[in-house]
Design a protein around this motif. Structure first.
Motif, mmCIF file in Angstrom:
data_model
loop_
_atom_site.group_PDB
_atom_site.id
_atom_site.type_symbol
_atom_site.label_atom_id
_atom_site.label_comp_id
_atom_site.label_asym_id
_atom_site.label_seq_id
_atom_site.Cartn_x
_atom_site.Cartn_y
_atom_site.Cartn_z
ATOM 1 N N ALA A 123 -22.772 30.972 4.526
ATOM 2 C CA ALA A 123 -23.126 30.908 5.990
ATOM 3 C C ALA A 123 -22.258 30.662 6.872
ATOM 4 O O ALA A 123 -22.251 30.906 8.082
ATOM 5 C CB ALA A 123 -24.173 29.736 5.930
ATOM 6 N N TRP A 124 -21.056 30.159 6.540
ATOM 7 C CA TRP A 124 -20.084 29.660 7.447
ATOM 8 C C TRP A 124 -19.244 31.016 7.718
ATOM 9 O O TRP A 124 -18.707 31.457 8.895
ATOM 10 C CB TRP A 124 -19.111 28.734 6.584
ATOM 11 N N MET A 125 -18.937 31.976 6.738
ATOM 12 C CA MET A 125 -18.392 33.167 6.611
ATOM 13 C C MET A 125 -19.342 34.379 7.238
ATOM 14 O O MET A 125 -18.797 35.166 7.871
ATOM 15 C CB MET A 125 -17.894 33.764 5.294
ATOM 16 N N ALA A 126 -20.610 34.151 7.381
ATOM 17 C CA ALA A 126 -21.468 35.421 7.819
ATOM 18 C C ALA A 126 -20.853 35.608 9.220
ATOM 19 O O ALA A 126 -21.304 37.000 9.542
ATOM 20 C CB ALA A 126 -22.971 34.980 7.846
ATOM 21 N N PRO A 127 -20.793 34.652 10.265
ATOM 22 C CA PRO A 127 -20.723 35.160 11.522
ATOM 23 C C PRO A 127 -19.319 36.144 11.792
ATOM 24 O O PRO A 127 -19.360 36.613 12.968
ATOM 25 C CB PRO A 127 -20.326 33.815 12.363
ATOM 26 N N VAL A 128 -18.471 36.134 10.787
ATOM 27 C CA VAL A 128 -17.436 36.988 11.041
ATOM 28 C C VAL A 128 -17.802 38.452 11.063
ATOM 29 O O VAL A 128 -16.878 39.284 11.689
ATOM 30 C CB VAL A 128 -16.383 36.709 9.912
ATOM 31 N N VAL A 137 -11.502 34.441 14.673
ATOM 32 C CA VAL A 137 -10.443 34.116 13.778
ATOM 33 C C VAL A 137 -10.581 32.438 13.758
ATOM 34 O O VAL A 137 -10.262 32.118 12.425
ATOM 35 C CB VAL A 137 -9.231 34.316 14.624
ATOM 36 N N PHE A 138 -11.103 31.796 14.499
ATOM 37 C CA PHE A 138 -11.223 30.143 14.424
ATOM 38 C C PHE A 138 -12.206 29.986 13.354
ATOM 39 O O PHE A 138 -12.035 28.998 12.732
ATOM 40 C CB PHE A 138 -11.310 29.648 16.028
ATOM 41 N N ILE A 139 -13.277 30.936 13.377
ATOM 42 C CA ILE A 139 -14.304 30.666 12.527
ATOM 43 C C ILE A 139 -13.675 30.933 11.165
ATOM 44 O O ILE A 139 -14.314 29.907 10.037
ATOM 45 C CB ILE A 139 -15.599 31.387 12.609
ATOM 46 N N GLY A 140 -13.130 31.851 10.836
ATOM 47 C CA GLY A 140 -12.569 32.252 9.680
ATOM 48 C C GLY A 140 -11.407 31.020 9.270
ATOM 49 O O GLY A 140 -11.558 30.752 8.113
ATOM 50 N N SER A 142 -11.477 27.982 10.095
ATOM 51 C CA SER A 142 -12.128 26.764 9.806
ATOM 52 C C SER A 142 -12.976 26.751 8.351
ATOM 53 O O SER A 142 -12.751 25.866 7.908
ATOM 54 C CB SER A 142 -13.337 26.528 10.944
ATOM 55 N N ALA A 143 -13.385 27.978 8.116
ATOM 56 C CA ALA A 143 -13.966 28.093 6.873
ATOM 57 C C ALA A 143 -12.916 27.904 5.598
ATOM 58 O O ALA A 143 -12.997 27.348 4.428
ATOM 59 C CB ALA A 143 -14.784 29.315 6.515
ATOM 60 N N VAL A 144 -11.533 28.573 5.981
ATOM 61 C CA VAL A 144 -10.487 28.471 4.815
ATOM 62 C C VAL A 144 -9.980 26.983 4.868
ATOM 63 O O VAL A 144 -9.653 26.488 3.621
ATOM 64 C CB VAL A 144 -9.373 29.585 5.292
ATOM 65 N N LEU A 145 -9.732 26.361 5.951
ATOM 66 C CA LEU A 145 -9.027 25.164 6.123
ATOM 67 C C LEU A 145 -9.917 23.935 5.831
ATOM 68 O O LEU A 145 -9.587 22.817 5.564
ATOM 69 C CB LEU A 145 -8.272 24.963 7.361
ATOM 70 N N ILE A 146 -11.003 23.967 6.276
ATOM 71 C CA ILE A 146 -11.827 22.717 6.512
ATOM 72 C C ILE A 146 -13.193 22.846 5.336
ATOM 73 O O ILE A 146 -13.268 21.820 4.977
ATOM 74 C CB ILE A 146 -12.637 22.463 7.978
ATOM 75 N N TYR A 147 -13.625 23.923 5.125
ATOM 76 C CA TYR A 147 -14.741 23.977 4.072
ATOM 77 C C TYR A 147 -14.421 23.287 2.938
ATOM 78 O O TYR A 147 -15.319 22.678 2.122
ATOM 79 C CB TYR A 147 -15.160 25.214 4.056
ATOM 80 N N VAL A 168 -14.828 15.105 5.668
ATOM 81 C CA VAL A 168 -16.146 15.672 5.281
ATOM 82 C C VAL A 168 -16.962 15.450 6.808
ATOM 83 O O VAL A 168 -17.664 16.482 7.022
ATOM 84 C CB VAL A 168 -16.853 14.505 4.221
ATOM 85 N N ALA A 169 -16.749 14.345 7.601
ATOM 86 C CA ALA A 169 -17.326 14.638 8.893
ATOM 87 C C ALA A 169 -17.039 15.673 9.648
ATOM 88 O O ALA A 169 -17.787 16.345 10.305
ATOM 89 C CB ALA A 169 -17.144 13.329 9.577
ATOM 90 N N VAL A 170 -15.527 15.954 9.690
ATOM 91 C CA VAL A 170 -15.134 17.143 10.521
ATOM 92 C C VAL A 170 -15.498 18.322 9.892
ATOM 93 O O VAL A 170 -16.011 19.369 10.913
ATOM 94 C CB VAL A 170 -13.514 17.050 10.329
ATOM 95 N N ALA A 171 -15.937 18.622 8.629
ATOM 96 C CA ALA A 171 -16.363 19.561 7.996
ATOM 97 C C ALA A 171 -17.805 20.125 8.485
ATOM 98 O O ALA A 171 -18.307 21.084 9.104
ATOM 99 C CB ALA A 171 -16.256 19.932 6.601
ATOM 100 N N ILE A 172 -18.724 18.871 8.457
ATOM 101 C CA ILE A 172 -19.839 19.097 8.945
ATOM 102 C C ILE A 172 -20.160 19.241 10.386
ATOM 103 O O ILE A 172 -21.084 20.192 10.692
ATOM 104 C CB ILE A 172 -20.823 17.727 8.720
ATOM 105 N N VAL A 173 -19.292 18.682 11.168
ATOM 106 C CA VAL A 173 -19.130 19.018 12.764
ATOM 107 C C VAL A 173 -18.936 20.527 12.886
ATOM 108 O O VAL A 173 -19.543 21.278 13.775
ATOM 109 C CB VAL A 173 -18.152 18.127 13.379
ATOM 110 N N SER A 174 -17.920 20.730 11.991
ATOM 111 C CA SER A 174 -17.439 22.413 12.392
ATOM 112 C C SER A 174 -18.368 23.434 12.108
ATOM 113 O O SER A 174 -18.669 24.375 12.764
ATOM 114 C CB SER A 174 -16.215 22.512 11.606
#
Length: 452
Positions: A123-128, A137-140, A142-147, A168-174
Motif C-alpha cells: 500500500a505504501w509503494m502503490a501510489p508510485v 520520490v518522497f513517497i518512495g 519514505s517507504a525505503v527509509l521509514i517503513y 514507529v510513530a513517525v512510520a505510522i504518521v508517514s
C-alpha cells in the motif's frame, strides 16, 4: 536469352517489345511467414525443429505423468504417498509444509504480523504507479527509509525503547500522510502540503515560511500517535524463529535497499581526488570483491564476535544482514563507477559552466543519466543477491532453502526432496522474473528519448 524480341515492322525497322514479365511471387505474412523464416527455412531447420519438438514433448509428458497424472495430493505421511503411487510426485508434503516454507518457525498465531507488514509495504509503494500523484520520490524514499522501522517492530515485537517509540510513530504518521496526500491528488488535484499551508493561514506569507506549518503538523501528529500507541506492545519473537521465504525477503530486501546508496557513495569515493577517501573506498571495494559471500558471512558471524568486548553479543541475523549489505554494496560500486565513466566529459563541463558545484553536478546532471544506463546491471545484481541469500543456511539461518531441507528431516516426510525443491525453484523464478520484467519496463520508460 534476351528479355526482348525484335520482329520487323511494316516500315522494315526493328520493333523491340519487352517480354511480358512473370508475376511477382506472393509474399506470405503473419504466422506462416514467421514459421517459414524461423523454423522451416531449410531442410536442416526443419529437422532441428521437429527434433526439438519431440524432445520437448518427451520432457513435458514425463513431467506431466510424474507431477500430475500419478501425483499424490493428499496424504498424512510420505509412506502413504509411496503406497498410493510409488513413482508419482508427493505434493501432499509440500502442502503440509507450505506455511513453514513461507514463514519458517514463526508461530502460526502471530503470522498476521508478517502479512500485515507486506500489505503495508504494498500500500505504501502503490501510489508510485498512480499517474496523478505528485512527490513520488518522497513517497518512495519514505517507504525505503521509514517503513523498515515499523516492519521491524511488527516482526520482532517486545518492549520499545525511546528511539523505536519515535520511529514507529513517525512510520505510522508517514503512512497516513502518504495516503492523505494520494487521496487529495486523485480527488481534488491538490497536495497535502498546500492544504496544510492554507488551513494554517500561511498561504499569504513568504514562501520561505511555508515549511513551518508542514513541519509543525508532522511533529504534532507524531506526538499524538506516540501517546496513542503507548500501551500497544506485541509479543517478542526471537529472530531464531524467523525463516522461510519471509527471512529471504527480509535479508534480500535490506540488502537491495542499501546496495545502491552504498554503491553510489563508494563509487564517488573511489573517483574522489582526496587520497584518504579514495584509498579507503578502494580497499573496501577490492576487499569484499576478492572473497566469496560465504566467507564474508562466516567472518561476520564467527570471527567478528571474537573481537567484541566480553559480554557483548551481536545477533546472528544482524551480522548476516550487515555482511550482505557490505558485500552487495562493493559490487554495486563498480557498476555505478562504470556508469559514471560512460557519461561524456562535456556533461561535467556544461554543469560547471552553469555554476553548479560537485554535488549539484552529480545529483542533477551526471547521476540521473548514469543510473539510466546502469539499469540492466543494477537489476542483475539485485537478482543475484536475491538468490545468494540461500547461503545464510550455511550459518544456521532457516531461510527458504533451509526450510526446504528441513522437510526431509521430518520423520513423517523423510526422504522428500524433489517436490520441495521444485516449489522453491518456482518461488525464486517468480521473484527473479518479476524483477527482470520491471527492469525492462524501466528501460522502455526511461529510454524513450534515446530511440533513434
Amino acid at each position: 536469352m534476351s528479355d526482348v524480341t525484335a520482329p520487323r515492322g511494316k516500315s522494315g525497322l526493328l520493333e523491340f517489345k519487352p517480354k511480358p514479365s512473370m508475376p511477382p511471387p506472393v509474399k506470405t505474412t503473419g504466422v506462416i511467414a514467421w514459421l517459414r523464416a524461423n523454423l522451416f527455412g531449410s531442410w536442416l531447420d526443419t529437422f532441428m525443429t521437429i527434433l526439438g519438438l519431440y524432445v520437448l514433448y518427451v520432457i513435458l509428458s514425463g513431467v506431466y505423468h510424474w507431477g500430475v497424472e500419478t501425483a499424490v495430493w493428499q496424504a498424512e505421511t510420505r509412506r502413504v504417498c509411496l503406497d498410493t503411487s510409488p513413482y508419482g510426485a508427493c505434493w501432499a508434503g509440500v502442502f503440509v509444509w507450505f506455511e513453514r516454507f513461507i514463514y519458517g518457525r514463526y508461530p502460526s498465531e502471530e503470522i498476521w504480523r508478517v502479512n500485515l507488514s507486506w500489505v503495508l509495504f504494498a500500500a505504501w509503494m502503490a501510489p508510485v504507479w498512480f499517474p496523478r500523484v505528485t512527490y513520488k520520490v518522497f513517497i518512495g524514499l519514505s517507504a525505503v527509509l521509514i517503513y523498515p522501522f515499523l516492519a521491524g517492530y511488527l516482526y520482532l515485537g517486545g518492549e520499545r525503547g525511546w528511539f523505536m517509540e519515535v520511529m514507529v510513530a513517525v512510520a505510522i504518521v508517514s503512512f497516513i500522510a502518504c495516503w492523505a496526500h494520494v487521496l487529495l491528488c486523485l480527488g481534488f488535484s491538490r497536495n497535502l502540503g498546500d492544504i496544510l499551508i492554507r488551513l494554517s493561514g500561511f498561504s499569504s506569507r513568504p514562501e520561505a515560511q511555508h515549511k513551518y506549518p508542514v513541519i509543525g503538523s508532522g511533529l504534532l501528529a507524531v506526538i499524538v500517535v506516540m501517546v496513542a500507541i503507548q500501551a500497544w506492545e506485541l509479543p517478542y519473537m526471537s529472530t531464531n524463529k524467523w525463516g522461510g521465504l519471509f527471512l529471504t525477503l527480509v535479508i534480500s530486501g535490506i540488502g537491495i535497499a542499501s546496495a545502491l546508496p552504498i554503491g553510489i557513495f563508494a563509487a564517488l569515493g573511489r573517483r574522489s581526488k582526496m587520497p584518504v577517501i579514495r584509498v579507503f573506498t578502494t580497499v573496501y571495494i577490492e576487499l569484499f570483491r576478492s572473497v566469496p559471500l560465504i566467507t564474508v558471512l562466516f567472518m561476520a558471524t564467527t570471527m567478528f564476535p571474537l573481537f567484541l568486548p566480553e559480554g557483548m553479543v551481536f545477533n546472528k541475523l544482524g551480522s548476516a544482514i550487515v555482511a550482505v549489505c557490505l558485500f552487495s554494496g562493493a559490487y554495486m560500486a563498480e557498476t555505478v563507477r562504470g556508469g559514471l565513466q560512460a557519461i561524456p566529459r562535456g556533461q561535467y563541463e556544461a554543469s560547471a559552466a552553469l555554476g553548479h558545484g560537485y554535488w549539484q553536478t552529480m545529483g542533477l546532471i551526471v547521476m540521473p543519466q548514469a543510473l539510466k544506463l546502469m539499469i540492466p546491471n543494477i537489476v542483475g545484481s539485485f537478482i543475484g543477491l536475491f538468490k545468494d541469500t540461500t547461503l545464510v543456511a550455511i550459518i544456521g539461518l532457516y531461510d527458504l532453502l533451509g526450510m526446504i531441507e528441513a522437510v526431509s528431516q521430518d520423520p513423517k516426510w523423510i526422504g522428500l526432496h524433489s517436490e520441495p525443491l521444485m516449489a522453491a525453484a518456482l518461488m525464486y523464478f517468480v521473484g527473479c522474473f518479476a524483477m527482470s520484467r520491471y527492469s525492462m519496463h524501466l528501460e522502455k520508460t526511461l529510454g524513450q528519448g534515446d530511440q533513434r
